[in-house]
Design a protein around this motif. Structure first.
Motif, PDB file in Angstrom:
ATOM      1  N   LEU A 226       0.819  -1.221   0.000  1.00 42.91           N
ATOM      2  CA  LEU A 226       0.000   0.000   0.000  1.00 42.91           C
ATOM      3  C   LEU A 226       0.847   1.264   0.000  1.00 42.91           C
ATOM      4  N   ALA A 227       2.142   1.107   0.263  1.00 48.52           N
ATOM      5  CA  ALA A 227       3.011   2.286   0.317  1.00 48.52           C
ATOM      6  C   ALA A 227       2.954   3.015  -1.025  1.00 48.52           C
ATOM      7  N   ALA A 228       2.708   4.308  -0.965  1.00 54.27           N
ATOM      8  CA  ALA A 228       2.589   5.112  -2.186  1.00 54.27           C
ATOM      9  C   ALA A 228       3.979   5.447  -2.709  1.00 54.27           C
ATOM     10  N   PRO A 229       4.097   5.656  -4.037  1.00 52.94           N
ATOM     11  CA  PRO A 229       5.392   6.123  -4.542  1.00 52.94           C
ATOM     12  C   PRO A 229       5.671   7.521  -3.988  1.00 52.94           C
ATOM     13  N   GLU A 230       6.927   7.827  -3.833  1.00 52.60           N
ATOM     14  CA  GLU A 230       7.300   9.145  -3.309  1.00 52.60           C
ATOM     15  C   GLU A 230       8.544   9.608  -4.060  1.00 52.60           C
ATOM     16  N   VAL A 231       8.568  10.889  -4.396  1.00 51.42           N
ATOM     17  CA  VAL A 231       9.705  11.426  -5.140  1.00 51.42           C
ATOM     18  C   VAL A 231      10.367  12.508  -4.302  1.00 51.42           C
ATOM     19  N   GLU A 232      11.694  12.409  -4.175  1.00 51.29           N
ATOM     20  CA  GLU A 232      12.447  13.437  -3.470  1.00 51.29           C
ATOM     21  C   GLU A 232      13.023  14.385  -4.516  1.00 51.29           C
ATOM     22  N   VAL A 233      12.742  15.691  -4.355  1.00 52.94           N
ATOM     23  CA  VAL A 233      13.171  16.694  -5.342  1.00 52.94           C
ATOM     24  C   VAL A 233      14.041  17.742  -4.668  1.00 52.94           C
ATOM     25  N   ARG A 234      15.095  18.169  -5.375  1.00 48.76           N
ATOM     26  CA  ARG A 234      15.940  19.269  -4.892  1.00 48.76           C
ATOM     27  C   ARG A 234      16.059  20.320  -5.971  1.00 48.76           C
ATOM     28  N   SER A 235      16.129  21.566  -5.521  1.00 48.58           N
ATOM     29  CA  SER A 235      16.328  22.670  -6.458  1.00 48.58           C
ATOM     30  C   SER A 235      16.976  23.823  -5.718  1.00 48.58           C
ATOM     31  N   PRO A 236      17.837  24.612  -6.390  1.00 44.48           N
ATOM     32  CA  PRO A 236      18.397  25.798  -5.733  1.00 44.48           C
ATOM     33  C   PRO A 236      17.339  26.910  -5.597  1.00 44.48           C
ATOM     34  N   ASP A 237      16.228  26.774  -6.328  1.00 46.89           N
ATOM     35  CA  ASP A 237      15.161  27.782  -6.316  1.00 46.89           C
ATOM     36  C   ASP A 237      14.061  27.317  -5.353  1.00 46.89           C
ATOM     37  N   ALA A 238      14.172  27.760  -4.078  1.00 46.56           N
ATOM     38  CA  ALA A 238      13.258  27.260  -3.038  1.00 46.56           C
ATOM     39  C   ALA A 238      11.803  27.611  -3.349  1.00 46.56           C
ATOM     40  N   GLN A 239      11.587  28.831  -3.835  1.00 46.94           N
ATOM     41  CA  GLN A 239      10.213  29.262  -4.146  1.00 46.94           C
ATOM     42  C   GLN A 239       9.620  28.437  -5.272  1.00 46.94           C
ATOM     43  N   GLY A 240      10.424  28.266  -6.315  1.00 47.36           N
ATOM     44  CA  GLY A 240       9.968  27.486  -7.462  1.00 47.36           C
ATOM     45  C   GLY A 240       9.670  26.049  -7.054  1.00 47.36           C
ATOM     46  N   LEU A 241      10.501  25.527  -6.132  1.00 48.05           N
ATOM     47  CA  LEU A 241      10.315  24.151  -5.657  1.00 48.05           C
ATOM     48  C   LEU A 241       9.006  24.031  -4.871  1.00 48.05           C
ATOM     49  N   ALA A 242       8.742  25.041  -4.035  1.00 50.08           N
ATOM     50  CA  ALA A 242       7.500  25.034  -3.253  1.00 50.08           C
ATOM     51  C   ALA A 242       6.291  25.094  -4.184  1.00 50.08           C
ATOM     52  N   ALA A 243       6.393  25.920  -5.226  1.00 53.04           N
ATOM     53  CA  ALA A 243       5.277  26.045  -6.179  1.00 53.04           C
ATOM     54  C   ALA A 243       5.056  24.722  -6.914  1.00 53.04           C
ATOM     55  N   LEU A 244       6.160  24.053  -7.243  1.00 52.35           N
ATOM     56  CA  LEU A 244       6.063  22.758  -7.924  1.00 52.35           C
ATOM     57  C   LEU A 244       5.379  21.733  -7.007  1.00 52.35           C
ATOM     58  N   ALA A 245       5.845  21.685  -5.746  1.00 49.89           N
ATOM     59  CA  ALA A 245       5.313  20.697  -4.792  1.00 49.89           C
ATOM     60  C   ALA A 245       3.835  20.935  -4.535  1.00 49.89           C
ATOM     61  N   ALA A 246       3.411  22.190  -4.587  1.00 50.16           N
ATOM     62  CA  ALA A 246       2.014  22.533  -4.284  1.00 50.16           C
ATOM     63  C   ALA A 246       1.051  21.913  -5.297  1.00 50.16           C
ATOM     64  N   ARG A 247       1.595  21.428  -6.427  1.00 52.14           N
ATOM     65  CA  ARG A 247       0.719  20.827  -7.428  1.00 52.14           C
ATOM     66  C   ARG A 247       0.268  19.433  -7.021  1.00 52.14           C
ATOM     67  N   TRP A 248       0.934  18.835  -6.043  1.00 57.30           N
ATOM     68  CA  TRP A 248       0.511  17.529  -5.524  1.00 57.30           C
ATOM     69  C   TRP A 248       0.027  17.706  -4.095  1.00 57.30           C
ATOM     70  N   GLU A 249      -0.938  16.894  -3.713  1.00 60.00           N
ATOM     71  CA  GLU A 249      -1.534  17.089  -2.384  1.00 60.00           C
ATOM     72  C   GLU A 249      -0.612  16.653  -1.252  1.00 60.00           C
ATOM     73  N   GLY A 250       0.016  15.517  -1.440  1.00 60.40           N
ATOM     74  CA  GLY A 250       0.777  14.957  -0.316  1.00 60.40           C
ATOM     75  C   GLY A 250       2.248  15.288  -0.382  1.00 60.40           C
ATOM     76  N   SER A 251       2.617  16.541  -0.210  1.00 61.63           N
ATOM     77  CA  SER A 251       4.046  16.836  -0.215  1.00 61.63           C
ATOM     78  C   SER A 251       4.467  17.369   1.144  1.00 61.63           C
ATOM     79  N   ARG A 252       5.736  17.130   1.456  1.00 62.16           N
ATOM     80  CA  ARG A 252       6.250  17.615   2.735  1.00 62.16           C
ATOM     81  C   ARG A 252       7.711  17.990   2.542  1.00 62.16           C
ATOM     82  N   ALA A 253       8.175  18.889   3.399  1.00 62.59           N
ATOM     83  CA  ALA A 253       9.565  19.331   3.305  1.00 62.59           C
ATOM     84  C   ALA A 253      10.477  18.305   3.940  1.00 62.59           C
ATOM     85  N   GLY A 254      11.579  17.991   3.292  1.00 59.63           N
ATOM     86  CA  GLY A 254      12.606  17.156   3.903  1.00 59.63           C
ATOM     87  C   GLY A 254      13.431  18.021   4.840  1.00 59.63           C
TER      88      GLY A 254
END
Ligand SMILES: Nc1ncnc2c1ncn2[C@@H]1O[C@H](COP(=O)(O)OP(=O)(O)OP(=O)(O)O)[C@@H](O)[C@H]1O
Ligand SMILES: [Mg+2]
Length: 311
Positions: A226-254
């Motif tokens: 049942l474990a869902a797939p999860e993707v870890e993403v890194r970017s030097p652009d913190a704002q852009g990364l937050a905007a990207l993550a906001a497109r999926w419901e289940g995101s959290r900061a590492g």
């Protein structure tokens, strides 16, 4: 159980168990089974209803409705219960008694001879502490004595409430191999924990309870699926990364500036980043950890898709 010999452990069954204390519903319509030859983990956060359920199984809590059986018989009707099931619940020991004397007072009740007391102390690794007063025992030693008490009548089933609590890593390893060997000889083991990680290597089946209700019951391997797939993403652009993550419901900061996106594939996240012109320095598919899945199962109100709440 006879050391070495195989046994037919009893099936442990909880059927529609509800227990209310005044206005507090401790457990609500709880049903599950623990099968012989297997270790069943009864898992849930503090206050979930684990102890209430285990106490009901041992005839120490009177159900508001529903019933519990061990080998198809309610505990109070089991002839020679100590030979069928041993329980380690929140134990209260007389602090002035030695470990051996504690067991000696219980031996007649369990219908065993006194020599059995030293046998069970040896089985739990307390032989050198047999003559010490229980009042001076550490938490881990008390846990071992609780298990020794459960083993007195040579039972074919064990009901253990948080048996790993207070044990050091060596003690946890020891407990794990003890219950595994017990189940491998055909015994039935039902043990509770509030940490899945603590019992992940010990259990065959999992029953997850939260807020008094069963959230999931299956073999551990099925829960893993049942474990869902999860993707870890890194970017030097913190704002852009937050905007990207906001497109999926289940995101959290590492913890290290990365973002973990639940329920997404690397391909989907990579494509979205590309379309947004976002520079990525890392894009890794990880898969949700079992511990996070467990948290999700205990937090969510409704069972997850694909989860079969025990009927
Ligand atoms: N004797 C009692 N009187 C009133 N409420 C009780 C009683 N026993 C349990 N409860 C309530 O029932 C709920 C379940 O408690 P229980 O002890 O079964 O949980 P648990 O899963 O064992 O928790 P923990 O991990 O903290 O041991 C809690 O809200 C608790 O306060
Ligand atoms: Mg408890």
């Amino acid at each position: 159980m006879n050391e070495g010999g195989n046994v037919d452990g009893p099936r442990i069954a909880v059927e529609g168990l509800t227990k209310r204390y005044g206005g507090v519903t401790a457990v609500q319509d709880v049903s599950f089974t623990a099968e012989p030859g297997r270790v069943t983990g009864f898992l849930g956060p503090n206050g979930a209803g684990k102890t209430t359920t285990l106490r009901a199984l041992m005839g120490l809590v009177k159900p508001t409705s529903g019933r519990t059986t061990i080998g198809d018989v309610p505990f109070p009707r089991i002839p020679s219960p100590a030979t069928v099931v041993g329980a380690q619940l929140e134990a209260s020991f007389h602090p002035g008694r030695t470990a051996r004397d504690h067991l000696r007072t219980l031996a007649p009740l369990a219908g065993v001879r006194e020599a059995r007391c030293d046998e069970v102390l040896r089985m739990v690794g307390l032989e050198t502490a047999a003559s010490r007063r229980v009042g001076g025992f550490s938490l881990g030693m008390r846990q071992r004595l609780g298990l020794a008490t459960a083993l007195l009548g040579d039972p074919q089933a064990l009901v253990l409430d948080e048996p790993a609590n207070g044990l050091d890593p060596a003690g946890i390893t020891w407990m794990r191999s003890f219950v595994r060997a017990f189940a491998e000889r055909g015994g039935t083991v039902l043990l509770s924990s509030h940490l899945l990680g603590e019992v992940e290597q010990t259990v065959d089946d999992v029953v997850v309870i939260a807020a008094g209700r069963i959230r999931h019951a299956s073999p551990l391997a099925e829960m893993r699926a049942l474990a869902a797939p999860e993707v870890e993403v890194r970017s030097p652009d913190a704002q852009g990364l937050a905007a990207l993550a906001a497109r999926w419901e289940g995101s959290r900061a590492g913890s290290d500036g990365s973002v973990h996106i639940l329920g997404a594939t690397a391909a989907a996240v990579g494509a979205a980043a590309h379309a947004a012109g976002l520079e990525l320095h890392g894009l890794t598919e990880r898969g949700e950890s079992l511990e996070r899945l467990f948290l999700r199962l205990t937090e969510e109100r409704a069972p997850l898709e694909g989860t079969e709440a025990a009927a």
